[in-house]
Design a protein around this motif. Structure first.
Motif, short mmCIF file in Angstrom:
data_model
loop_
_atom_site.label_atom_id
_atom_site.label_comp_id
_atom_site.label_asym_id
_atom_site.label_seq_id
_atom_site.Cartn_x
_atom_site.Cartn_y
_atom_site.Cartn_z
N LEU A 175 0.59 -1.28 -0.28
CA LEU A 175 -0.16 -0.43 -0.29
C LEU A 175 0.99 1.30 -0.03
N PRO A 176 1.99 1.57 0.80
CA PRO A 176 2.73 2.91 0.72
C PRO A 176 3.39 3.07 -0.97
N GLU A 177 3.38 1.88 -1.63
CA GLU A 177 3.94 2.11 -2.86
C GLU A 177 2.89 3.05 -4.03
N ILE A 178 1.55 3.06 -3.61
CA ILE A 178 0.54 3.49 -3.86
C ILE A 178 -0.04 5.34 -3.30
N GLY A 179 0.81 5.56 -2.56
CA GLY A 179 0.38 6.99 -2.04
C GLY A 179 -0.68 6.61 -0.97
N THR A 180 -1.27 8.05 -1.10
CA THR A 180 -2.04 8.27 -0.06
C THR A 180 -3.91 6.93 -0.84
N LEU A 181 -4.17 6.26 0.18
CA LEU A 181 -5.21 5.96 -0.73
C LEU A 181 -6.56 6.32 -0.26
N ARG A 182 -7.35 6.08 -1.12
CA ARG A 182 -8.20 6.71 -1.74
C ARG A 182 -9.37 6.65 -2.03
N ARG A 183 -9.24 4.96 -2.33
CA ARG A 183 -10.77 4.58 -2.63
C ARG A 183 -10.51 3.53 -2.83
N VAL A 184 -11.33 2.30 -2.69
CA VAL A 184 -11.17 0.80 -2.76
C VAL A 184 -12.36 -0.05 -3.36
N THR A 185 -12.32 -0.97 -4.20
CA THR A 185 -13.10 -1.47 -4.74
C THR A 185 -13.18 -3.19 -4.75
N ALA A 186 -13.73 -3.17 -4.08
CA ALA A 186 -13.49 -5.11 -3.97
C ALA A 186 -14.98 -5.62 -3.50
N GLU A 187 -15.07 -6.31 -5.21
CA GLU A 187 -15.78 -7.15 -5.83
C GLU A 187 -15.95 -8.30 -5.47
N PHE A 188 -17.40 -9.30 -4.91
CA PHE A 188 -17.14 -11.42 -5.61
C PHE A 188 -18.62 -10.77 -6.10
N THR A 189 -19.13 -11.29 -7.48
CA THR A 189 -20.05 -11.14 -8.34
C THR A 189 -19.76 -12.19 -8.81
N GLN A 190 -21.25 -13.62 -9.33
CA GLN A 190 -21.13 -14.50 -10.18
C GLN A 190 -22.17 -14.98 -10.31
N TYR A 191 -22.42 -15.38 -11.56
CA TYR A 191 -23.91 -16.52 -12.33
C TYR A 191 -23.71 -17.35 -11.48
N SER A 192 -24.53 -18.05 -10.13
CA SER A 192 -24.66 -19.02 -9.29
C SER A 192 -25.16 -20.16 -10.25
N SER A 193 -24.94 -21.30 -10.24
CA SER A 193 -24.90 -22.25 -11.31
C SER A 193 -27.10 -22.43 -10.61
N ILE A 267 -18.66 -4.87 -3.36
CA ILE A 267 -20.08 -5.07 -4.19
C ILE A 267 -20.05 -6.79 -4.18
N TRP A 268 -21.34 -7.44 -4.03
CA TRP A 268 -21.77 -8.52 -4.67
C TRP A 268 -22.58 -8.91 -5.29
N SER A 269 -22.90 -10.23 -6.08
CA SER A 269 -24.43 -10.48 -6.47
C SER A 269 -23.92 -12.41 -6.95
N LYS A 270 -24.68 -12.98 -6.89
CA LYS A 270 -24.99 -14.05 -6.93
C LYS A 270 -26.06 -13.90 -7.98
N VAL A 271 -26.43 -13.51 -9.58
CA VAL A 271 -27.32 -13.41 -9.80
C VAL A 271 -26.61 -12.76 -11.80
N CYS A 272 -25.27 -12.07 -10.91
CA CYS A 272 -24.66 -11.53 -12.58
C CYS A 272 -22.92 -11.65 -12.33
N LYS A 273 -22.24 -11.26 -13.31
CA LYS A 273 -20.98 -11.50 -13.24
C LYS A 273 -20.55 -10.16 -14.01
#
Length: 365
Positions: A175-193, A267-273
């Motif tokens: 993280l120090p390599e990218i300077g001051t942190l401003r935003r994180v987007t963490a996503e787990f989305t998938q189309y359930s079987s 961000i999350w979803s079970k019906v789209c990826k």
């Protein structure tokens, strides 16, 4: 500190189990397990789904743990499972299972609806518990499990495999390599079987049944939320939106976690990826990982455009061995996973608040 009587009882139990002890004299003397002796922790299982199959496959890589028993409401299917995995005992009564001396620790991968009561029963009977994510439904329930484990001198741990992987420490160090942190987007989305069956009108698909306390935030959203809590701690503010199916099942959503100077999106979803990487954005660059569920690559992109590969080694196809090794380590050392449990409590609190804001409730909880 344990009383002398409880220490004597522990030594008596070890001797009864046939574990060889050695004694030594002098100021540093005492009693220890004979060098070279490997003590297997016997594990009872609750659940017969594909996640249990994955966990038992991972357990083959952890010699400290051995599957020994299963609890199943149906004796026939329980015996079929026991035969498949060479288990010693089958139980159809939860209290009898918890009170049994056929195992030392339990792995629970039952429907969310059952997690709290089953875990409490086992902890009260002095069994260590590894509880499959998302743990339980509320902060209070999580705190109660941790307190009960401490009171009974056993280990409670949530099986959130992402946080046992070395990906998050690699990201934290970079993280120090990218300077001051401003935003994180963490996503787990998938189309359930299973979603095609839901769309075709098939009723009673367990994974999409809110009556079993199922929701996409508990199945998928817990991954990015738990990861953010593990990295940054408790957020100052949480706001969430979600979308629901006609059945009332919460199928996906977004939670914003505000910290001092930066904001995180889960961000999350079970019906789209969406094929988008998880991204940590700073003033001097970004860190990206390809898939928060199945991480293969982590890289850094500087503001200049330079790309740097970070030293991550892919853990697929099964990275569950790391949580199993840590679980066994806490049991063997007699220590508690304080940081892990604190993160589980905070994650439960954030998810509980997000569910409240989006109307994703289960009997008012």
């Amino acid at each position: 500190m344990r009383a002398a009587g409880s220490i004597d009882k522990s030594i008596e139990d070890i001797c009864k189990a046939g574990i060889p002890l050695v004694t030594s004299r002098g100021p540093g003397g005492g009693i220890s397990i004979m060098e070279g002796y490997s003590m297997a922790i016997r594990v009872g299982i609750i659940g017969r789904n594909f996640v249990v199959d994955w966990m038992l496959a991972a357990m083959e890589q952890v010699p400290e743990l051995r599957p020994a028993a299963i609890y199943s409401r149906n004796e026939e299917t329980g015996r079929e499972f026991a035969k498949k995995y060479h288990l010693d005992a089958v139980f159809t009564d939860l209290e009898a299972f918890a009170a049994s001396d056929a195992f030392d620790a339990a792995y629970i991968a039952s429907p969310n609806l059952c997690h709290f009561d089953q875990a409490m029963c086992l902890l009260r009977h002095g069994k260590h518990v590894l509880l499959e994510k998302p743990g339980v439904l509320t902060r209070k329930q999580t705190e109660t499990l941790v307190e009960t484990a401490n009171a009974n001198h056993v280990v409670y741990l949530e099986a959130m495999r992402l946080v046992f992987d070395d990906a998050l420490p690699i990201i934290r160090d970079a993280l120090p390599e990218i300077g001051t942190l401003r935003r994180v987007t963490a996503e787990f989305t998938q189309y359930s079987s299973r979603y095609d069956r839901v769309r075709a009108g098939e009723p009673h698909i367990n994974a999409f049944d809110p009556a079993l306390c199922n929701a996409a935030i508990l199945d998928m959203g817990c991954y990015p939320i738990h990861a953010l809590i593990s990295l940054f701690g408790e957020p100052a503010h949480v706001s969430a939106v979600a979308y629901h199916l006609e059945s009332g099942f919460e199928a996906g959503g977004i939670a914003l976690l505000r910290y001092d100077g930066f904001v995180c999106e889960a961000i999350w979803s079970k019906v789209c990826k969406q094929a988008a990487p998880t991204t940590f954005m700073g003033e001097d660059g970004s860190i990206l990982l390809d898939d928060i569920n199945h991480i293969r690559r982590i890289w850094l992109v500087r503001r200049s455009g330079e790309t740097v590969e970070l030293p991550y080694r892919e853990k697929l196809p099964n990275n569950m061995m790391y949580e199993l090794r840590e679980f066994a380590g806490y049991i063997a050392s007699g220590t508690q996973p304080e940081k892990r449990n604190r993160d589980s409590i905070l994650t439960a609190a954030v998810i509980e608040e997000a569910r409240r804001q989006t109307g994703t409730l289960f009997g008012g909880i």
